[in-house]
Motif scaffolding. Sequence first.
Motif, PDB file in Angstrom:
ATOM      1  N   GLN A 264       0.864  -1.335  -0.032  1.00 45.79           N
ATOM      2  CA  GLN A 264      -0.039   0.145  -0.054  1.00 45.79           C
ATOM      3  C   GLN A 264       0.781   1.229  -0.094  1.00 45.79           C
ATOM      4  O   GLN A 264       1.730   0.815   0.602  1.00 45.79           O
ATOM      5  CB  GLN A 264      -1.156   0.313   0.661  1.00 45.79           C
ATOM      6  CG  GLN A 264      -1.531  -1.365   1.820  1.00 45.79           C
ATOM      7  CD  GLN A 264      -2.742  -1.268   0.460  1.00 45.79           C
ATOM      8  OE1 GLN A 264      -2.929  -0.416   0.025  1.00 45.79           O
ATOM      9  NE2 GLN A 264      -3.726  -1.930   0.643  1.00 45.79           N
ATOM     10  N   ALA A 291      -3.622 -11.327  -0.199  1.00 45.12           N
ATOM     11  CA  ALA A 291      -2.898 -11.263   1.104  1.00 45.12           C
ATOM     12  C   ALA A 291      -1.628 -10.390   0.896  1.00 45.12           C
ATOM     13  O   ALA A 291      -1.363  -9.423   2.244  1.00 45.12           O
ATOM     14  CB  ALA A 291      -2.431 -12.718   1.925  1.00 45.12           C
ATOM     15  N   LEU A 295       0.331  -7.424   5.447  1.00 44.00           N
ATOM     16  CA  LEU A 295       0.138  -6.334   6.022  1.00 44.00           C
ATOM     17  C   LEU A 295      -1.543  -6.774   6.670  1.00 44.00           C
ATOM     18  O   LEU A 295      -1.034  -6.166   8.266  1.00 44.00           O
ATOM     19  CB  LEU A 295      -0.356  -5.467   5.090  1.00 44.00           C
ATOM     20  CG  LEU A 295      -1.434  -4.045   5.605  1.00 44.00           C
ATOM     21  CD1 LEU A 295      -0.017  -3.321   6.278  1.00 44.00           C
ATOM     22  CD2 LEU A 295      -1.617  -2.954   4.475  1.00 44.00           C
ATOM     23  N   PHE A 296      -1.917  -7.598   6.338  1.00 44.17           N
ATOM     24  CA  PHE A 296      -3.570  -7.745   7.442  1.00 44.17           C
ATOM     25  C   PHE A 296      -3.064  -9.294   8.180  1.00 44.17           C
ATOM     26  O   PHE A 296      -4.010  -9.672   9.332  1.00 44.17           O
ATOM     27  CB  PHE A 296      -5.141  -7.942   6.783  1.00 44.17           C
ATOM     28  CG  PHE A 296      -4.968  -6.057   6.190  1.00 44.17           C
ATOM     29  CD1 PHE A 296      -5.785  -5.292   7.276  1.00 44.17           C
ATOM     30  CD2 PHE A 296      -4.818  -6.741   5.228  1.00 44.17           C
ATOM     31  CE1 PHE A 296      -5.386  -4.237   6.318  1.00 44.17           C
ATOM     32  CE2 PHE A 296      -5.216  -5.018   4.075  1.00 44.17           C
ATOM     33  CZ  PHE A 296      -5.488  -4.097   5.093  1.00 44.17           C
ATOM     34  N   GLU A 311      -1.807 -15.657  -1.853  1.00 45.99           N
ATOM     35  CA  GLU A 311      -1.069 -14.776  -2.754  1.00 45.99           C
ATOM     36  C   GLU A 311      -0.446 -15.085  -3.508  1.00 45.99           C
ATOM     37  O   GLU A 311       0.036 -16.243  -3.735  1.00 45.99           O
ATOM     38  CB  GLU A 311      -0.261 -14.093  -1.493  1.00 45.99           C
ATOM     39  CG  GLU A 311       0.756 -12.957  -2.521  1.00 45.99           C
ATOM     40  CD  GLU A 311       0.121 -12.397  -3.169  1.00 45.99           C
ATOM     41  OE1 GLU A 311      -0.973 -11.291  -2.454  1.00 45.99           O
ATOM     42  OE2 GLU A 311       0.166 -11.576  -4.292  1.00 45.99           O
ATOM     43  N   SER A 312      -1.068 -14.475  -4.907  1.00 49.43           N
ATOM     44  CA  SER A 312      -0.470 -15.464  -6.109  1.00 49.43           C
ATOM     45  C   SER A 312       0.995 -14.695  -6.479  1.00 49.43           C
ATOM     46  O   SER A 312       1.632 -16.086  -6.956  1.00 49.43           O
ATOM     47  CB  SER A 312      -1.934 -15.199  -6.917  1.00 49.43           C
ATOM     48  OG  SER A 312      -1.496 -14.129  -7.796  1.00 49.43           O
ATOM     49  N   SER A 313       1.459 -14.078  -6.096  1.00 49.06           N
ATOM     50  CA  SER A 313       2.811 -13.658  -7.737  1.00 49.06           C
ATOM     51  C   SER A 313       3.772 -14.509  -6.100  1.00 49.06           C
ATOM     52  O   SER A 313       4.146 -13.982  -4.846  1.00 49.06           O
ATOM     53  CB  SER A 313       2.644 -11.666  -6.479  1.00 49.06           C
ATOM     54  OG  SER A 313       3.642 -11.044  -6.425  1.00 49.06           O
ATOM     55  N   ALA A 316       5.040 -11.830  -3.503  1.00 54.13           N
ATOM     56  CA  ALA A 316       4.641 -11.230  -2.914  1.00 54.13           C
ATOM     57  C   ALA A 316       4.532 -12.591  -1.318  1.00 54.13           C
ATOM     58  O   ALA A 316       5.047 -12.466   0.081  1.00 54.13           O
ATOM     59  CB  ALA A 316       3.597 -10.781  -2.905  1.00 54.13           C
ATOM     60  N   SER A 335      -1.005 -19.294  -4.387  1.00 51.48           N
ATOM     61  CA  SER A 335      -1.993 -19.674  -5.292  1.00 51.48           C
ATOM     62  C   SER A 335      -2.797 -18.871  -5.261  1.00 51.48           C
ATOM     63  O   SER A 335      -2.765 -17.457  -4.788  1.00 51.48           O
ATOM     64  CB  SER A 335      -2.918 -20.778  -4.657  1.00 51.48           C
ATOM     65  OG  SER A 335      -4.282 -21.563  -4.800  1.00 51.48           O
ATOM     66  N   SER A 336      -3.446 -19.607  -6.620  1.00 51.47           N
ATOM     67  CA  SER A 336      -4.592 -18.238  -7.332  1.00 51.47           C
ATOM     68  C   SER A 336      -5.531 -18.345  -5.875  1.00 51.47           C
ATOM     69  O   SER A 336      -5.900 -19.439  -5.391  1.00 51.47           O
ATOM     70  CB  SER A 336      -5.145 -18.427  -8.513  1.00 51.47           C
ATOM     71  OG  SER A 336      -6.404 -18.455  -8.596  1.00 51.47           O
ATOM     72  N   ASP A 354      -8.533  -8.686  -0.533  1.00 55.47           N
ATOM     73  CA  ASP A 354      -8.159  -7.187  -1.338  1.00 55.47           C
ATOM     74  C   ASP A 354      -8.006  -7.143  -2.760  1.00 55.47           C
ATOM     75  O   ASP A 354      -6.808  -7.341  -2.169  1.00 55.47           O
ATOM     76  CB  ASP A 354      -7.229  -6.841  -0.065  1.00 55.47           C
ATOM     77  CG  ASP A 354      -6.751  -5.871  -0.039  1.00 55.47           C
ATOM     78  OD1 ASP A 354      -6.665  -5.021  -1.312  1.00 55.47           O
ATOM     79  OD2 ASP A 354      -5.756  -5.127   0.704  1.00 55.47           O
ATOM     80  N   PRO A 355      -8.810  -7.367  -3.515  1.00 51.78           N
ATOM     81  CA  PRO A 355      -8.017  -8.114  -5.207  1.00 51.78           C
ATOM     82  C   PRO A 355      -7.666  -6.878  -5.722  1.00 51.78           C
ATOM     83  O   PRO A 355      -7.904  -5.560  -5.014  1.00 51.78           O
ATOM     84  CB  PRO A 355      -9.796  -8.415  -5.425  1.00 51.78           C
ATOM     85  CG  PRO A 355     -10.363  -7.261  -4.803  1.00 51.78           C
ATOM     86  CD  PRO A 355     -10.062  -7.721  -3.008  1.00 51.78           C
ATOM     87  N   PRO A 356      -7.018  -7.323  -6.439  1.00 58.64           N
ATOM     88  CA  PRO A 356      -6.639  -5.747  -7.581  1.00 58.64           C
ATOM     89  C   PRO A 356      -7.831  -4.661  -8.232  1.00 58.64           C
ATOM     90  O   PRO A 356      -7.920  -5.617  -7.720  1.00 58.64           O
ATOM     91  CB  PRO A 356      -5.589  -6.770  -7.711  1.00 58.64           C
ATOM     92  CG  PRO A 356      -5.868  -8.323  -8.433  1.00 58.64           C
ATOM     93  CD  PRO A 356      -6.438  -8.961  -6.660  1.00 58.64           C
TER      94      PRO A 356
HETATM   95  C1  LIG Z   1      -4.366  -4.974  -4.095  1.00 56.74           C
HETATM   96  S1  LIG Z   1      -2.521  -6.042  -3.365  1.00 56.74           S
HETATM   97  C2  LIG Z   1      -3.413  -6.607  -1.402  1.00 56.74           C
HETATM   98  C3  LIG Z   1      -2.148  -6.743  -0.584  1.00 56.74           C
HETATM   99  C4  LIG Z   1      -2.519  -6.900   0.725  1.00 56.74           C
HETATM  100  N1  LIG Z   1      -3.789  -7.248   1.491  1.00 56.74           N
HETATM  101  C5  LIG Z   1      -2.014  -5.662   1.054  1.00 56.74           C
HETATM  102  O1  LIG Z   1      -2.811  -5.030   0.874  1.00 56.74           O
HETATM  103  O2  LIG Z   1      -1.321  -5.467   1.157  1.00 56.74           O
HETATM  104  C6  LIG Z   1      -3.582  -7.250  -4.080  1.00 56.74           C
HETATM  105  C7  LIG Z   1      -3.023  -8.281  -3.943  1.00 56.74           C
HETATM  106  O3  LIG Z   1      -3.213  -9.911  -4.839  1.00 56.74           O
HETATM  107  C8  LIG Z   1      -2.548 -10.628  -5.603  1.00 56.74           C
HETATM  108  N2  LIG Z   1      -3.124 -11.021  -6.559  1.00 56.74           N
HETATM  109  C9  LIG Z   1      -3.323 -10.542  -7.427  1.00 56.74           C
HETATM  110  N3  LIG Z   1      -4.700 -11.966  -8.354  1.00 56.74           N
HETATM  111  C10 LIG Z   1      -4.819 -12.958  -7.587  1.00 56.74           C
HETATM  112  C11 LIG Z   1      -4.982 -14.178  -7.509  1.00 56.74           C
HETATM  113  N4  LIG Z   1      -5.626 -14.337  -8.332  1.00 56.74           N
HETATM  114  N5  LIG Z   1      -5.009 -14.669  -6.331  1.00 56.74           N
HETATM  115  C12 LIG Z   1      -4.019 -14.064  -5.275  1.00 56.74           C
HETATM  116  N6  LIG Z   1      -3.931 -12.898  -5.477  1.00 56.74           N
HETATM  117  C13 LIG Z   1      -3.286 -12.233  -5.723  1.00 56.74           C
HETATM  118  C14 LIG Z   1      -1.380  -9.567  -5.763  1.00 56.74           C
HETATM  119  O4  LIG Z   1      -0.276  -9.979  -6.413  1.00 56.74           O
HETATM  120  C15 LIG Z   1      -1.614  -8.230  -4.695  1.00 56.74           C
HETATM  121  O5  LIG Z   1      -0.543  -9.055  -3.360  1.00 56.74           O
END
Ligand SMILES: C[S@@+](CC[C@H](N)C(=O)[O-])C[C@H]1O[C@@H](n2cnc3c(N)ncnc32)[C@H](O)[C@@H]1O
Length: 424
Positions: A264, A291, A295-296, A311-313, A316, A335-336, A354-356
């Motif tokens: 963030q 995740a 952070l949370f 978390e998929s990346s 991260a 995993s996704s 907390d998706p993108p």
């Molecule tokens: C908006 S960020 C939130 C991260 C964390 N909750 C934070 O506040 O720091 C979205 C996170 O989801 C991950 N991500 C994106 N698509 C995903 C998916 N399909 N499955 C799992 N994680 C995913 C991204 O890599 C990123 O770390």
Amino acid sequence: MDSFTVRVEKLVYGGEGLAYHGGKPVFVSFVLPGEVVDVFPIEESRKFIRALPAQVKEAAGERIAADCPYFGRCGGCHYQHLPYERQLEVKRDILHETLRRLGKIERTEEIALHASPPWHYRNRVQLKLAPHPVAADRLQVGFHRAGSRTLCGIEQCPISSPKLNQLISVLNRLSAEGALPLSLRAAEALADDRDHTLWLTLAAPQLDFDRAALAERLRTELDGLLSLQSVETSTERTETDGLGWIYYQVGAERLRVSHASFFQINRHLLPVLVERVTQNLEGKVALDLYAGVGLFTRALARKFARVVAVESSTAAAADLAANVADLAGVETRASSVLDFLRQSPEKSDLALLDPPRCGLGRGVAEALNELAPPRLLYLSCDPSTLARDLARLAPHYRLVGLELFDLFPQTFHIETLARLDRAA
Ligand SMILES: C[S@@+](CC[C@H](N)C(=O)[O-])C[C@H]1O[C@@H](n2cnc3c(N)ncnc32)[C@H](O)[C@@H]1O
């Protein structure tokens, strides 16, 4: 298409003002409701025109002078011509309107607003580098111009932290001395919570320069530079000189954040955000979906006996695993979210989402409807995808609270926390 004159009706999501020309919607940047503006079109399709202001002929009473000399040319900020308190009201109104229009959600009660210090709040900056328009042996440092992919050169950025402004000065100075390799095309940095240490990522199509010499020069000029990563964009090869991450303290928690990990960007509101998201929670099992570096996750682990963080990346997920390694009750899944929910669905008292920007999507919303956690917390960085997802969850979940965190002052971006309870 020639210039024409419009009267702006309202501000819409994306930072632009909406007007009409011959019945066609016109989206104009850097204007305010009620203003009469001469505009020049930069894009026209069958459905709309996108334009930039040439001259504001009748200015709104609330218009103020922007603090930043690049405002109106740089594409990074959208609202510097509006007092900060009004920016918050505009965002709240846009959130209401988007939820109503796209999610069919009628809410009459107030949305809680969390303001941020409006300047120097960013802990992360993504700079573009391009050949200098007049000096062939130099690079220009900046951001994309509004409505364009060309560069707006900058010497400072008043929404970025002092450390990041130091970086911008150093890059400009090295460029002026011919010490910045001409093949570089991007520079990204994350500074820690105290604005003391940072990592820096440089990107070029080919890593055809002396990386050791550049690293040494940058370390001399930029105190606190803990890690320098060079990315060869043509091959995705990365070379790291240093730790590979920095540590970021949020409240009681210290988090490792690597070069390629999401984090963030508002250094002032992060403790408030974690506090509000995890307030009044308790139970046996919580899912922390999307995740990031955790952070949370750590805050949730104080309230739940077991937390599963997904978390998929790759970057991260590695940070996440390292950041919770000392907590017995936390499990991580690289995993996704969709695969996780489909392959190992897990009963929980709460799912934090907390998706993108693209949101949950149909598959994840359906899987959650089926899995039926009694409580959802949805943190969103895009009201349109939030509205669409809430509509998908609506048959089973009732919206019981909305909060707006202004993580991005001076810009159109809106961060929303939606609280949902399973309908009886
Ligand atoms: C908006 S960020 C939130 C991260 C964390 N909750 C934070 O506040 O720091 C979205 C996170 O989801 C991950 N991500 C994106 N698509 C995903 C998916 N399909 N499955 C799992 N994680 C995913 C991204 O890599 C990123 O770390």
